[in-house]
Design a protein around this motif. Sequence first.
Motif, PDB file in Angstrom:
ATOM      1  N   THR A 233      56.704  46.854 -26.487  1.00  0.00           N
ATOM      2  CA  THR A 233      55.381  47.536 -25.952  1.00  0.00           C
ATOM      3  C   THR A 233      54.549  46.539 -25.404  1.00  0.00           C
ATOM      4  O   THR A 233      53.952  46.575 -24.169  1.00  0.00           O
ATOM      5  CB  THR A 233      54.747  48.193 -27.210  1.00  0.00           C
ATOM      6  OG1 THR A 233      55.396  48.991 -28.002  1.00  0.00           O
ATOM      7  CG2 THR A 233      53.447  48.685 -26.821  1.00  0.00           C
ATOM      8  N   MET A 234      54.597  45.176 -26.052  1.00  0.00           N
ATOM      9  CA  MET A 234      53.507  44.239 -25.209  1.00  0.00           C
ATOM     10  C   MET A 234      53.939  43.652 -23.992  1.00  0.00           C
ATOM     11  O   MET A 234      53.142  43.378 -23.195  1.00  0.00           O
ATOM     12  CB  MET A 234      53.464  43.129 -26.220  1.00  0.00           C
ATOM     13  CG  MET A 234      52.828  43.396 -27.736  1.00  0.00           C
ATOM     14  SD  MET A 234      51.252  44.052 -27.557  1.00  0.00           S
ATOM     15  CE  MET A 234      50.130  42.819 -27.545  1.00  0.00           C
ATOM     16  N   LEU A 235      55.330  43.469 -23.961  1.00  0.00           N
ATOM     17  CA  LEU A 235      55.815  43.008 -22.895  1.00  0.00           C
ATOM     18  C   LEU A 235      56.021  44.238 -21.662  1.00  0.00           C
ATOM     19  O   LEU A 235      55.622  43.964 -20.242  1.00  0.00           O
ATOM     20  CB  LEU A 235      57.221  42.533 -22.732  1.00  0.00           C
ATOM     21  CG  LEU A 235      57.350  41.224 -23.694  1.00  0.00           C
ATOM     22  CD1 LEU A 235      58.844  40.699 -24.167  1.00  0.00           C
ATOM     23  CD2 LEU A 235      56.645  40.014 -23.099  1.00  0.00           C
ATOM     24  N   THR A 236      56.230  45.470 -21.828  1.00  0.00           N
ATOM     25  CA  THR A 236      56.101  46.509 -21.122  1.00  0.00           C
ATOM     26  C   THR A 236      54.782  46.518 -20.451  1.00  0.00           C
ATOM     27  O   THR A 236      54.549  46.819 -19.205  1.00  0.00           O
ATOM     28  CB  THR A 236      56.453  47.929 -21.694  1.00  0.00           C
ATOM     29  OG1 THR A 236      57.761  47.603 -22.226  1.00  0.00           O
ATOM     30  CG2 THR A 236      56.431  48.902 -20.852  1.00  0.00           C
ATOM     31  N   ASP A 237      53.677  46.492 -21.165  1.00  0.00           N
ATOM     32  CA  ASP A 237      52.413  46.563 -20.888  1.00  0.00           C
ATOM     33  C   ASP A 237      52.254  45.218 -19.924  1.00  0.00           C
ATOM     34  O   ASP A 237      51.333  45.392 -19.030  1.00  0.00           O
ATOM     35  CB  ASP A 237      51.258  46.402 -22.110  1.00  0.00           C
ATOM     36  CG  ASP A 237      51.152  47.545 -22.652  1.00  0.00           C
ATOM     37  OD1 ASP A 237      51.877  48.797 -22.201  1.00  0.00           O
ATOM     38  OD2 ASP A 237      50.707  47.676 -23.836  1.00  0.00           O
TER      39      ASP A 237
END
Lengths: 261, 435
Positions: A233-237
């Motif tokens: 999630t964090m890297l996708t964001d």
Amino acid sequence: MSEQLIVPVMADVVAQGKQPEYLFWVGSAGSFDDRAKKITRAFVKILNKANVDFAVLGIEESSSGDAAKRAGNEFLFQMQAVTNIEVLNAYEVKKIVTCCPHSYNTLKNEYPELGGKYEVFHHTQFIQQLISAGKIKVANNTFKGKKVTFHDPCYLGRANGVYEAPRDLLNFLGVNTTEMKRHKSTSLCCGAGGAQMFKDAEPGDKEINVLRTEDALATQPEIIATGCPFCNTMLTDGVKVKEQEANVQVLDVAELIAASL
Amino acid sequence: MQYIDNILFVVLLIGAGWFFAKNVKTLIRNIKLGQDVDRTDNTSERWKNMVKIALGQGKMTRRPVSGLLHIVVYVGFIIINIEVLEIIIDGVFGTHRVFQPLLGNGIYGFLIGVFEVFAFMVLVAVIVFWIRRNVIKIKRFWKDEMKGWPKADANWILYFEMVLMSLFLIMNATDVHFQALNHGNVISQFIAPLFSGLSEATQHLIETSAWWLHIIGIFIFLNYLYYSKHLHILLAFPNTFFANLKPKGQFTNDANVTKEVMLMMDPDADPYAMPEEGADEVLAKFGASDVTDLNWVQLLNAYTCTECGRCTSSCPANLTGKKLSPRKIMMDTRDRLEEVGKNMDANNGVFNDDGKNLFDWITKEEIWACTSCNACVEECPVNIDPLSIITEMRRYLVMEESAAPQELNNMMQNVENNGAPWPYNQMDRLNWVKE
């Protein structure tokens, strides 16, 4: 992925007088988060393909308590742990596999003292075993030669010393891996750990996930691979913030394997 | 009057030893203010860690430049201490280079030669350290918590080492007989010409002065340790020995909480039961609001920290401009512990409530910025664990004060109500199968 998955539920399997070899601990993210659910499905596809004898707890599963514990709520954590342990022990669970390094860490390290003693595997370790045993083979390797960088989840890497299993899987796929400057024990957190996933960051000059995404983008990857739903999630964001979503995908290692079967 | 030098030396030696012992006593008393924690298991692994990490400097070279320079200073320090043994014997008995006739010129010259080479290398390394701090201004040495005393302390130590090494070399350079012998004056032979124009008597005076200043400097340095970040040269050893051996991701399960939870889960427990006769009726405190709630290893950690800042320079929160600095957590813990200790000294050994606690040093903002990623723990060259202190302080905020950030309260409420950190129904846990 809309193919039919076979997902045995523990209560049903045990009612039939059978004892599955593995419990697949789906985790809250894997059960509810839209992105993480895709990882869950990809992993089950692998389990099905390799004919693994497994079951999930389904509605009998509850939060591992990891987020509560890292936030300092030891009461809530231990209540969750003790409740989960009662369920797991009632089903005589011996081996657990999970796609979430946070569940992996707490089940493996923090449950035993509270009465829950199991052999716990992270899904990258588990898939690695399936490969070594020849239970899965690559059929259509669409990722061969692709530029991939791997982000070490803190709770898999530093927390538990698992650095090689996910990298072995990437090698198995024949991708072209480039390490980030900070990797393995010097890896930089994605920013979600310690219950940060559930709150805004304290005042600063940058978001941690953006800094980590910059580390990854510096390797000019086509794919950023990881092994944790929160890191994902964090890297996708982060990739979105850097407006690179057209060029760079963030995928779980299990998704890469599942798509190559 | 011929023994006046010896007497003066013995007085200084005893004085330095007594003062040092006094400080060590205070240090141990303060560390013991911490809660009990059992770190006596697995002694063989503990010894191995100490040998590998403290004695063998195993984690230093994670940063190659500072790591290698540090190893030079460390090895130099240990080797040159053999020379200090000779100095002490000479000082007490009024001898001059007592080991020389015992070992013979060959071996003695070789040893002194080795000492001289190390003294020179230490001098160079320390100068490079000074340049890194004060000229290149490496970021981790210029963080907020390094302002004032910590910065001065670091430089003082470097000056001390520069002076001590210079005195050692000057002492050898002005020892006319030692130079004439030409055995082991590997470095000092290049310094000797600076003094060769002076009379033998003047050179002897310089030699004697350098000898005295060198040993007095060592005595002062020994006693400076307790007031400085430099205690690590001693405490790195117990600190690595007693460090946590479990996986870094494994947080402790608070035993007080376990007791309560087990009681709640036990269907036969009587919630109104009176405590048993003689039972401990003191209400358990959850987490830590002050240094005395931490365990003694965490307090040992605080005294061991040498403020190198490798932790802070790898902390994701700090790297993105947040207030949290793991090094500051350790420095604050030590400062508060020192304050508590001084309070006890002033009150006949009993702590007089001063209305303060660790939260007067460490803010909630710092505590909540941590991602629990263990980068600080991994980086620490002597296995200090700042994360465990942050965790204990979070536990206090949540369980004693109900003072978590609102978003975390929401998350925890969700876990309580529907078994997930998000507000989804537990009955929907299998929906992913059909999607």
